[in-house]
Design an enzyme around this catalytic site. Structure first.
Site, PDB file in Angstrom:
ATOM      1  N   ASP A 522       1.001  -1.097   0.133  1.00  0.00           N
ATOM      2  CA  ASP A 522      -0.060   0.014  -0.029  1.00  0.00           C
ATOM      3  C   ASP A 522       0.827   1.091  -0.206  1.00  0.00           C
ATOM      4  OD1 ASP A 522      -2.856   0.930   0.479  1.00  0.00           O
ATOM      5  OD2 ASP A 522      -1.557   2.244   1.913  1.00  0.00           O
ATOM      6  N   ASP A 539      -2.292   9.829 -10.294  1.00  0.00           N
ATOM      7  CA  ASP A 539      -2.029   8.615 -11.451  1.00  0.00           C
ATOM      8  C   ASP A 539      -0.571   8.324 -11.709  1.00  0.00           C
ATOM      9  OD1 ASP A 539      -4.835   8.457 -11.179  1.00  0.00           O
ATOM     10  OD2 ASP A 539      -5.125   9.440 -12.994  1.00  0.00           O
ATOM     11  N   GLU A 565      -4.693   2.519  -4.070  1.00  0.00           N
ATOM     12  CA  GLU A 565      -3.264   2.609  -4.177  1.00  0.00           C
ATOM     13  C   GLU A 565      -2.575   1.285  -3.748  1.00  0.00           C
ATOM     14  OE1 GLU A 565      -4.751   4.576  -0.332  1.00  0.00           O
ATOM     15  OE2 GLU A 565      -5.492   4.223  -2.393  1.00  0.00           O
ATOM     16  N   ARG A 587      13.929  -5.074  -0.348  1.00  0.00           N
ATOM     17  CA  ARG A 587      14.270  -4.488  -1.417  1.00  0.00           C
ATOM     18  C   ARG A 587      13.218  -3.932  -2.283  1.00  0.00           C
ATOM     19  NH1 ARG A 587      17.530  -9.442  -1.777  1.00  0.00           N
ATOM     20  NH2 ARG A 587      16.072 -10.249  -3.372  1.00  0.00           N
TER      21      ARG A 587
END
Length: 652
Positions: A522, A539, A565, A587
């Site tokens: 998220d 966007d 999102e 990572r």
């Protein structure tokens, strides 16, 4: 010699075919009943037909003219005139929102049909009773009445009425998410409307098909059919306020879905203007509902609140409760934005109860999603997950898998079916003609006829083959496009929720012993990005996150945009050993946060929070998908609470 023989027999064959076609066509067609045809040649009949077709446009003028005819004694003594009198009166009363009077007229017409023993009048009464029930959101009652009307109309070959009844049943089916049944009814209704030259009715069917496409999120087709409906309607001589409001509102919703805010706003303003000009509360409420949805989608909550309030107050005075509950949800969105989650919850729960009462499944799903966000704001996470689960299970019904073929049957134009009918008719005609002729006199003619049939059959079959190939290619292209549209996220280009759920339950089963981790990702404080820099910048951020995540996964991993999102990664691991998982998750965090996202508004440093399940077999992932999803979601919330820009692995 052959040349002369061919030319001398050609006129005979043509006459022979003409005779057969004429005889067979007469025998094949059942008697068709049509009220408007029956009164067309009777004095005052054309005047009544004009009033019937124009009642929506000028209800007051129609009512005045109708009562003048009744006072002159034109109506009494003629069952055709008496029936169309009641139909016109019902249309006028409904347009004027006099529901009580419309119900009384409906009962009177139905009883008149029973008393006179005329099934066609009973069918008319059942149809308007069913229509009224549908508009009052009494779905089960409406379906029962309309199916009785359809049965009678089919027996009587009352095709004009049958088309109307099929259209109403299609609307009822679509509200219950039975899209396959709805599209079948619309297809039949279009054929009947074209057969009866009822071109003014076709626009309604196009409009309803547009709504159907919007329900499965095929926005190009929804826009195309709404445009066709609007163009047809504006060419009509009987343009009314009601259908203009419907068409403009649908156009606004469709343009909003493709993010054409300017066009969506223009159509919404047209809808509001027409509705207010009509002075009809039902139409005003419908237009206000569309405007509320548009404003909230742009997060213009301050402007949306008074519109939604007016919508709710006016909706209390009309029979259709869908706009009332939709606008309640709009007020819930406003309250949630203002931080008043308690009031937002009240609005959401009241809307949910109302939508359950009228059995509108499509809007009911939205209420579950709204209530989930309310619970999330109140940090009632288990209840939020429960509402989201109900929402996601409901949206399964909207999946494309079993609807693809039927939704696009309209595009095929039925060429193959028509060719089959022609060949069957030709065969029947030839058998009928051969049975009436003496075998000795017609031996040569029968041979020539057989050759002619063979030649015509070959031509038709060859033509059908090429048409079918063309249609198959067209459908294959449409199917590929629709599959991509329904399984890919339009903004980021990633796969979407539908794809991963299909992948889990249909493709992952082939690798039961493979190990996977599920990552729920998220974007941190994404709402701040939208509020500060606008949705266009948001966007760009989402697209860049999708790109960086795509570059960070390996072949065999699955990355999807879960919604808003949020992203999900199915991470393939070598074994059930979580020791190196922390490094892998780190990572992913670094891939997002290390480099700023370049946008026209600003260079933004973006971070993500990650919730991960422990490594598990594909077999368990398939069997316990919902459980593992909840575990990852819970871990995600823990990552948020731990300060964001980090990853948490679920305990189980």
């Amino acid at each position: 010699m052959n040349h002369l023989l061919r030319h001398s027999l050609l006129p005979v064959l043509l006459l022979f075919f003409c005779g057969i076609f004429s005889t067979a066509a007469t025998a094949a067609k059942p008697p068709v009943f049509d009220l408007l045809d029956e009164i067309a040649s009777i004095e005052h009949g054309p005047q009544l037909t004009a009033l019937y077709l124009g009642a929506d446009k000028d209800p007051e003028g129609t009512l005045t003219a109708l009562e003048q005819l009744k006072s002159q004694g034109v109506i009494d003594g003629n069952d055709y005139f008496k029936t169309i009198y009641y139909l016109i009166l019902y249309n006028v009363q409904f347009v004027l929102s006099d529901v009580e009077a419309a119900e009384k007229t409906t009962k009177t017409l139905y009883q008149f049909g029973l008393d006179s023993g005329q099934d066609w009048i009973v069918a008319e009464g059942l149809t308007i009773k069913g229509t009224l029930a549908a508009r009052k959101s009494e779905g089960k009652k409406a379906l029962r009445l309309i199916e009785q009307a359809i049965s009678l109309a089919e027996q009587l070959h009352y095709d004009r009425l049958l088309a109307r009844a099929l259209n109403i049943r299609g609307i009822i089916h679509s509200r219950s998410l039975a899209y396959e049944l709805a599209i079948e009814d619309y297809q039949r209704a279009i054929k009947l409307a074209e057969t009866t030259n009822n071109s003014d009715f076709v626009f309604k069917l196009y409009s309803n098909i547009s709504v159907l496409y919007s329900m499965v999120e095929d926005w190009p087709s929804a826009i195309e059919y709404n445009k066709k409906a609007t163009e047809l309607y504006l060419k009509s001589d009987n343009v009314s306020f009601e259908y203009l409001v419907i068409l403009y509102s649908n156009a606004s919703n469709n343009m909003l879905e493709i993010n054409d805010i300017e066009a969506a706003t223009q159509y919404s303003e047209k809808s509001i203007a027409v509705a207010r000009e009509s002075n009809n509360n039902q139409l005003i409420v419908n237009a206000l509902m569309t405007q509320t949805h548009l404003l909230i989608s742009q997060q213009l909550f301050a402007e949306a609140e008074p519109v939604a309030m007016e919508c709710v107050e006016l909706a209390k005075q009309v029979h259709d409760q869908l706009p009332y509950n939709e606008c309640l949800m709009g007020l819930g969105e406003v309250s949630l934005f203002k931080g008043d989650s308690a009031t937002a919850g009240d609005y959401a729960n009241n809307a949910m109860a109302g939508l359950k009462a009228i059995d509108n499944q499509d809007s009911l799903l939205k209420s579950y999603e709204l209530l989930a966000r309310v619970y999330q704001a109140q940090q009632r996470y288990p209840e939020a997950i429960e509402q989201l689960t109900t929402y996601y299970e409901g949206t399964q019904k909207l999946l494309f898998n079993q609807r693809e073929e039927q939704l696009f049957a309209l595009k095929a134009l039925y060429e193959g079916q028509l060719q089959d009918e022609k060949i069957a008719l030709l065969t029947a005609e030839n058998e009928l003609k051969a049975a009436t002729l003496d075998k000795k006199e017609l031996q040569e003619r029968i041979w020539l006829l057989a050759l002619a049939i063979l030649a015509i059959g070959l031509v038709l079959l060859i033509r059908r083959y090429f048409l079918s190939e063309k249609n198959i290619d067209s459908l294959r292209t449409s199917n590929k496009s629709l599959y991509k549209a329904s399984n890919n996220d339009q903004l980021t280009g990633l796969h979407n929720r539908r794809y991963i759920e299909h992948f889990i339950h249909h493709e992952l089963t082939a690798f039961p012993n493979a190990y996977y981790c599920m990552l729920m990702i998220d974007c941190d404080k994404f709402k701040n990005v939208n509020d500060t820099y606008g949705h266009d910048t948001g966007d760009i951020v989402l697209t860049e996150i999708a790109k960086r995540l795509s570059n960070s996964i390996r072949k065999g991993d699955v990355l999807v945009r879960w919604g808003g999102e949020e992203f999900i990664i199915l991470l393939q691991v070598d074994e059930a050993d979580p020791t190196s998982l922390d490094e892998v998750l780190s990572r992913f965090n670094q891939a997002i946060s290390t480099e700023a996202v370049i946008t026209p508004a600003a260079d933004l440093v973006v971070t993500v929070s990650i919730g991960a399940s422990r490594p598990t077999t594909a077999k368990r992932l398939v069997e316990e998908w919902d459980t593992i999803l909840k575990l990852a979601d819970t871990a995600l919330y823990q990552a948020k609470q731990a300060g964001r820009n980090c990853a948490v692995i679920a305990e189980k």
